[in-house]
Design an enzyme around this catalytic site. Structure first.
Site, short mmCIF file in Angstrom:
data_model
loop_
_atom_site.label_atom_id
_atom_site.label_comp_id
_atom_site.label_asym_id
_atom_site.label_seq_id
_atom_site.Cartn_x
_atom_site.Cartn_y
_atom_site.Cartn_z
N PRO A 77 0.82 -1.23 0.00
CA PRO A 77 0.00 0.00 0.00
C PRO A 77 0.85 1.26 0.00
CG PRO A 77 -0.93 -1.60 1.51
CD PRO A 77 0.38 -2.17 1.04
N CYS A 78 0.41 2.23 -0.80
CA CYS A 78 1.19 3.47 -0.97
C CYS A 78 0.50 4.69 -0.38
CB CYS A 78 1.45 3.71 -2.45
SG CYS A 78 -0.06 4.01 -3.41
N GLN A 79 -0.75 4.54 0.10
CA GLN A 79 -1.54 5.71 0.46
C GLN A 79 -0.87 6.58 1.52
OE1 GLN A 79 -2.64 2.64 0.17
NE2 GLN A 79 -4.45 2.59 -1.13
N PHE A 81 2.30 7.04 1.96
CA PHE A 81 3.46 7.73 1.39
C PHE A 81 3.08 8.76 0.33
CE2 PHE A 81 5.14 3.28 2.20
CZ PHE A 81 5.84 3.62 3.35
N SER A 82 1.87 8.63 -0.23
CA SER A 82 1.49 9.41 -1.40
C SER A 82 1.20 10.86 -1.05
CB SER A 82 0.25 8.79 -2.05
OG SER A 82 -0.20 9.59 -3.12
#
Length: 403
Positions: A77-79, A81-82
């Site tokens: 999951p990147c949320q 870091f985004s």
């Protein structure tokens, strides 16, 4: 390393990364994701390799796959870091990056590939990134980390993503060896008409329908423009330029609003953010005309708000209703791409369909996504474009030879 090597896929999503590796000749042993919709989509299109698993647990199927896989793929999951998301160092989803490193370290894999967003390289995430890389290195991987702009590799969007690549027991693989491709435009990806695709949901011609109010806004946005009050220039359309939606303004009121748009970014009070509320006398001095009464009138009409004894514009978002241009790359296709208040079709007053999103992400037309628009947009927006994944896979196949 020869093509045909078996891989296990962690946080597989809808299968974009895996599809690219399969196209390059690699074989999937097993794939895992906690998202049941992603797993169902993966299995419908790529074969029944995927299982719904919380990868924070010690699942025996995951352990078994990692005992046999020569390669581990992962898109955690990147949320957190985004910069388009929460961008929060304390987001619990950030811990999945370290979980991937631990699982890969405990596997028999010769290669590990991890994909994530550009925000991962930010200073506030240095601890998480360094911990991931250290865990891989301590288990014998030689690790490289590089930021890619996928538009340089034939993907029709300016999608910037981090690739972490680790190898052990084989010759190191150079990420610099991936050959760039000619840039492709929105027109190249979706053509001048709506993309049709088996099973891909559409509502009318372009996903989500616009309300009557949204149609009035969208009709005033030309290709390359966006709705924003906090920027000026030919690419910016201000709310006061659309009186049928936001209410008419006099010539002096418009000059006050445009002055505020400029002044709020020039005379800064805070160290964070890119603009600050301003005093009435700043507007008066800038225009050479008393503006207190005008500012109060604009507050009553919703164009201006009071804040701590100062004045600021309302609608201070940095661009909505962005109308794309046919002969340019699209911006990053994210989970909001079907929403017309964020992205508009180059010619029509609509957002983008699921089929068009999928085409911009380089999924084949035959790839079937769920009927639910929001679910499909989430799966597509979070995916790795298979076109780039295949180039990466072929580089690994060509470069990694047994020692």
């Amino acid at each position: 390393m020869q093509t045909g090597t078996d891989f296990a896929s962690l946080y597989c999503g809808a299968g974009g990364l895996d599809l690219g590796f399969m196209a390059a000749g690699f074989r999937c042993l097993a794939a895992f994701d906690a998202d049941a919709a992603a797993v169902a989509t993966y299995n419908r299109n790529l074969g029944c390799h995927a299982s719904t698993v919380d990868l924070r647990s010690c699942d025996p199927d995951v352990a078994n796959a990692l005992k046999r896989a020569d390669l581990v793929l992962a898109g955690p999951p990147c949320q957190g870091f985004s910069t388009a998301g929460r961008n929060d160092p304390e987001d619990e989803r950030n811990l999945h990056l370290q979980r991937v490193a631990e699982l890969a370290a405990g596997s028999v894999a010769k290669v590990v590939v991890i994909e994530n967003v550009k925000g991962l390289l930010g200073a506030k995430y240095r601890i998480q990134l360094d911990s991931c890389l250290a865990t891989l290195r301590e288990s014998g991987f030689e690790v490289s980390c590089r930021l890619f702009d996928f538009s340089e590799y034939g993907v029709a969007q300016t999608r910037r993503r981090v690739i972490i690549l680790g190898t052990r027991g084989i010759a190191p693989v150079s990420l610099d060896g991936i050959r760039k491709r000619a840039k492709r435009t929105l027109r190249d990806a979706i053509g001048n008409g709506t993309q049709a695709s088996n099973g891909q949901a559409s509502n009318g011609q372009g996903g989500m329908r616009l309300t009557a109010r949204e149609v009035k806004i969208a009709s005033q946005i030309a290709p390359g423009q966006r709705l924003t009050n906090v920027r000026s220039g030919p690419r910016s359309v201000h709310t006061w330029s659309i009186p049928e939606v936001f209410g008419g303004v006099s010539e002096h009121e418009m000059s006050v609003l445009e002055a505020m748009s400029r002044l709020r970014r020039r005379q800064r009070r805070r160290e964070v953010g890119d603009a600050d509320p301003i005093r009435a006398e700043q507007v008066t001095r800038y225009l050479g005309k008393e503006s207190d009464a005008t500012l109060c009138a604009l507050v009553d009409r919703g164009y201006v708000r009071r804040k701590e004894g100062r004045f600021d514009l309302t609608h201070t978002f940095n661009g909505k209703y962005k109308r794309l241009q046919w002969d340019e790359c699209a911006p990053t296709v994210d989970t909001r791409f079907i929403e017309p208040r964020y992205f508009l079709h180059p010619e029509e007053c609509r957002g983008f369909s699921v089929a068009e999103m999928a085409a911009l992400q380089d999924f084949p037309r035959t790839y079937v996504f769920p009927d639910c628009l929001t679910t499909s947009s989430r799966l597509i927006g979070n995916a790795v474009p298979p076109r780039f994944a295949e180039l990466l896979a072929r580089q690994i196949s060509l470069s990694g030879t047994s020692q």
